[in-house]
Design a protein around this motif. Sequence first.
Motif, PDB file in Angstrom:
ATOM      1  N   VAL A  49       0.837  -1.207   0.000  1.00 49.05           N
ATOM      2  CA  VAL A  49       0.000   0.000   0.000  1.00 49.05           C
ATOM      3  C   VAL A  49       0.871   1.256   0.000  1.00 49.05           C
ATOM      4  N   LEU A  50       1.896   1.267   0.840  1.00 47.60           N
ATOM      5  CA  LEU A  50       2.783   2.436   0.918  1.00 47.60           C
ATOM      6  C   LEU A  50       3.571   2.631  -0.367  1.00 47.60           C
ATOM      7  N   VAL A  51       3.975   1.529  -1.010  1.00 43.69           N
ATOM      8  CA  VAL A  51       4.647   1.642  -2.307  1.00 43.69           C
ATOM      9  C   VAL A  51       3.697   2.249  -3.336  1.00 43.69           C
ATOM     10  N   GLY A  52       2.416   1.857  -3.268  1.00 41.33           N
ATOM     11  CA  GLY A  52       1.442   2.455  -4.165  1.00 41.33           C
ATOM     12  C   GLY A  52       1.365   3.958  -3.992  1.00 41.33           C
ATOM     13  N   VAL A  53       1.406   4.420  -2.740  1.00 43.33           N
ATOM     14  CA  VAL A  53       1.407   5.862  -2.471  1.00 43.33           C
ATOM     15  C   VAL A  53       2.662   6.506  -3.043  1.00 43.33           C
ATOM     16  N   MET A  54       3.829   5.902  -2.806  1.00 48.06           N
ATOM     17  CA  MET A  54       5.087   6.423  -3.352  1.00 48.06           C
ATOM     18  C   MET A  54       5.022   6.526  -4.876  1.00 48.06           C
ATOM     19  N   PHE A  55       4.507   5.463  -5.484  1.00 53.28           N
ATOM     20  CA  PHE A  55       4.450   5.400  -6.947  1.00 53.28           C
ATOM     21  C   PHE A  55       3.572   6.517  -7.505  1.00 53.28           C
ATOM     22  N   VAL A  56       2.367   6.659  -6.943  1.00 48.58           N
ATOM     23  CA  VAL A  56       1.436   7.676  -7.441  1.00 48.58           C
ATOM     24  C   VAL A  56       2.018   9.070  -7.279  1.00 48.58           C
ATOM     25  N   VAL A  57       2.628   9.349  -6.127  1.00 51.36           N
ATOM     26  CA  VAL A  57       3.167  10.688  -5.858  1.00 51.36           C
ATOM     27  C   VAL A  57       4.333  11.011  -6.785  1.00 51.36           C
ATOM     28  N   THR A  58       5.313  10.097  -6.902  1.00 48.16           N
ATOM     29  CA  THR A  58       6.492  10.397  -7.718  1.00 48.16           C
ATOM     30  C   THR A  58       6.136  10.531  -9.204  1.00 48.16           C
ATOM     31  N   VAL A  59       5.271   9.652  -9.697  1.00 48.02           N
ATOM     32  CA  VAL A  59       4.881   9.732 -11.110  1.00 48.02           C
ATOM     33  C   VAL A  59       4.055  10.993 -11.358  1.00 48.02           C
ATOM     34  N   TYR A  60       3.152  11.324 -10.436  1.00 49.62           N
ATOM     35  CA  TYR A  60       2.362  12.548 -10.573  1.00 49.62           C
ATOM     36  C   TYR A  60       3.278  13.778 -10.655  1.00 49.62           C
ATOM     37  N   LEU A  61       4.277  13.848  -9.775  1.00 52.65           N
ATOM     38  CA  LEU A  61       5.189  14.998  -9.791  1.00 52.65           C
ATOM     39  C   LEU A  61       5.960  15.072 -11.105  1.00 52.65           C
ATOM     40  N   ALA A  62       6.414  13.907 -11.600  1.00 50.79           N
ATOM     41  CA  ALA A  62       7.169  13.896 -12.861  1.00 50.79           C
ATOM     42  C   ALA A  62       6.309  14.399 -14.020  1.00 50.79           C
ATOM     43  N   ILE A  63       5.028  14.025 -14.017  1.00 47.66           N
ATOM     44  CA  ILE A  63       4.125  14.498 -15.067  1.00 47.66           C
ATOM     45  C   ILE A  63       3.794  15.973 -14.864  1.00 47.66           C
ATOM     46  N   ARG A  64       3.649  16.364 -13.608  1.00 44.40           N
ATOM     47  CA  ARG A  64       3.247  17.753 -13.282  1.00 44.40           C
ATOM     48  C   ARG A  64       4.281  18.770 -13.748  1.00 44.40           C
ATOM     49  N   VAL A  65       5.562  18.413 -13.675  1.00 45.50           N
ATOM     50  CA  VAL A  65       6.604  19.378 -14.056  1.00 45.50           C
ATOM     51  C   VAL A  65       6.842  19.374 -15.570  1.00 45.50           C
ATOM     52  N   THR A  66       6.093  18.570 -16.311  1.00 49.94           N
ATOM     53  CA  THR A  66       6.148  18.504 -17.778  1.00 49.94           C
ATOM     54  C   THR A  66       7.551  18.159 -18.279  1.00 49.94           C
ATOM     55  N   PRO A  67       7.909  16.874 -18.276  1.00 47.42           N
ATOM     56  CA  PRO A  67       9.250  16.477 -18.693  1.00 47.42           C
ATOM     57  C   PRO A  67       9.527  16.763 -20.165  1.00 47.42           C
ATOM     58  N   ASN A  68      10.772  17.087 -20.452  1.00 44.01           N
ATOM     59  CA  ASN A  68      11.240  17.283 -21.828  1.00 44.01           C
ATOM     60  C   ASN A  68      11.654  15.911 -22.365  1.00 44.01           C
ATOM     61  N   LEU A  69      10.755  15.245 -23.085  1.00 46.48           N
ATOM     62  CA  LEU A  69      10.989  13.858 -23.483  1.00 46.48           C
ATOM     63  C   LEU A  69      12.203  13.681 -24.393  1.00 46.48           C
ATOM     64  N   PRO A  70      12.459  14.572 -25.383  1.00 42.75           N
ATOM     65  CA  PRO A  70      13.678  14.402 -26.193  1.00 42.75           C
ATOM     66  C   PRO A  70      14.954  14.444 -25.350  1.00 42.75           C
ATOM     67  N   ASP A  71      15.015  15.386 -24.396  1.00 45.97           N
ATOM     68  CA  ASP A  71      16.191  15.462 -23.512  1.00 45.97           C
ATOM     69  C   ASP A  71      16.293  14.229 -22.627  1.00 45.97           C
ATOM     70  N   ALA A  72      15.139  13.728 -22.170  1.00 46.44           N
ATOM     71  CA  ALA A  72      15.143  12.548 -21.313  1.00 46.44           C
ATOM     72  C   ALA A  72      15.676  11.332 -22.068  1.00 46.44           C
ATOM     73  N   PHE A  73      15.222  11.131 -23.295  1.00 44.92           N
ATOM     74  CA  PHE A  73      15.724   9.998 -24.085  1.00 44.92           C
ATOM     75  C   PHE A  73      17.209  10.170 -24.406  1.00 44.92           C
ATOM     76  N   ALA A  74      17.634  11.411 -24.630  1.00 46.57           N
ATOM     77  CA  ALA A  74      19.062  11.663 -24.873  1.00 46.57           C
ATOM     78  C   ALA A  74      19.885  11.317 -23.644  1.00 46.57           C
ATOM     79  N   GLY A  75      19.270  11.440 -22.452  1.00 49.78           N
ATOM     80  CA  GLY A  75      19.974  11.117 -21.215  1.00 49.78           C
ATOM     81  C   GLY A  75      20.253   9.646 -21.034  1.00 49.78           C
ATOM     82  N   LEU A  76      19.670   8.798 -21.875  1.00 57.48           N
ATOM     83  CA  LEU A  76      19.942   7.364 -21.805  1.00 57.48           C
ATOM     84  C   LEU A  76      21.269   6.999 -22.466  1.00 57.48           C
ATOM     85  N   LEU A  77      21.854   7.946 -23.211  1.00 59.91           N
ATOM     86  CA  LEU A  77      23.180   7.712 -23.801  1.00 59.91           C
ATOM     87  C   LEU A  77      24.237   7.918 -22.724  1.00 59.91           C
TER      88      LEU A  77
END
Length: 446
Positions: A165-193
């Motif tokens: 249950v607590l992991v579910g809370v962690m998951f929802v909060v962290t993913v929500y924040l990542a979406i809320r700040v509007t990630p730059n997807l091209p830069d994020a994929f470039a960061g995998l190099l």
Amino acid sequence: MADTTGNPTDTPATFDINPPPRKSSWKYIGPGIVVAATGVGAGDLVATLIAGSNFGYTLLWAAVLGCLVKISLAEAAGRWHLSTGRTLFDGWASLGRWTTWFFVVYVVIWGFVYGAAAMSSSALPLQALFPDVMDLKWWAVLCGLSGLVFVWFNKYEVFEKVMTVLVGVMFVVTVYLAIRVTPNLPDAFAGLLPVLPDEKDSILNTLGLIGGVGGTITLAAYGYWVNAKGWTNTGWMRIMRLDNRVAYLTTGIFVIAMLVVGAELLHSANVAIASGDKGLIQLGDILAEEYGTATAKFFLIGFFATSYTSLIGVWHGVSLMFADFVARFRRKGETAGAAAAGGEAVASGRHEKSWPFRAYLLWLTFPPIVLLFQGQPFRLIILYGVLGAAFLPFLAATLLWLLNSSRTPREWRNGLISNGMLALAGLLFLVLAVKQIWDQPWADFF
């Protein structure tokens, strides 16, 4: 069977406490969720935030690589438990007395200091959510005592459900924040190099990110949680490996989400936060300014879930390891079959009601309360840092040793990939250990 010297031979263990299923299924997942929740603490999230704030998405690949390294370590620990029917401490003890002495000193000093740190970390978001209720130290005491009562009176099944249950809370909060700040997807994929930043000490910073998130004694506790789930033989091997991958996929999502928050919210605005748990309180203030009080409070709830899962996870997992350590000496001189029953004893739930389990629970809770009110002794903190730095190289090296020897049934010994990943993990953690030990203020110690 095992021989009378205490070293297992090539015959796999065949316990039947919980008959394995015929095929892998997601419904059996459990210990992986526990290890993911326990391994990722508030300090880990801050380290990832700082990496994102300093380097943007440049080190995203390092965070992903860190999860892969820890998959190999946890899988190796779980494979030892299932293929031999023995616990990890049985394996360590077979390598010589030096492992016993290291473990004893480690769990005594580490537990004493970690107890205070875990209680304080869990208390910070509670005080921020309820500022006028009580002082931070009393929130910390409440967190420690509640963790003690919860683990004392509940078996693994209930513990796992609460952690999920607590992991579910962690998951929802962290993913929500990542979406809320509007990630730059091209830069994020470039960061995998795999690219290193141009800044000073970039190699050490990168290695620290790879080795830091989710890398604690909980990697060793994973095999114990596998047994506590009722998995005691090689029929559960496929389930364990699926469970382990789920664990570090979950960890990877936490890490990537917080790195995105650091890159978008902090790096783009050139905002720095403090290291350690208080950095998350600063992040809460920044979120309140940018997105409103509701988002900040939602984040603090996730912060509490992150810290409290680490607290109760260690309260349960390391106490289970300590109970097995004591039981190992009780089994000395018994027949080979009885001596090999370490995994079966964990699965039966006997350890969770034993006096060594509860004694270590008390050690994690009450002596650290003194540190909350009187401050942490300087020399003890240095020893804590040294022992903590040395544990993961110790774990990687001993797993390499155990899983390439006759102690492990031939079918389940390391292959080329397993040896490569464990060697990489050992080298990585050794470099980080040397740096951490070197950085200790030794001149002030003597």
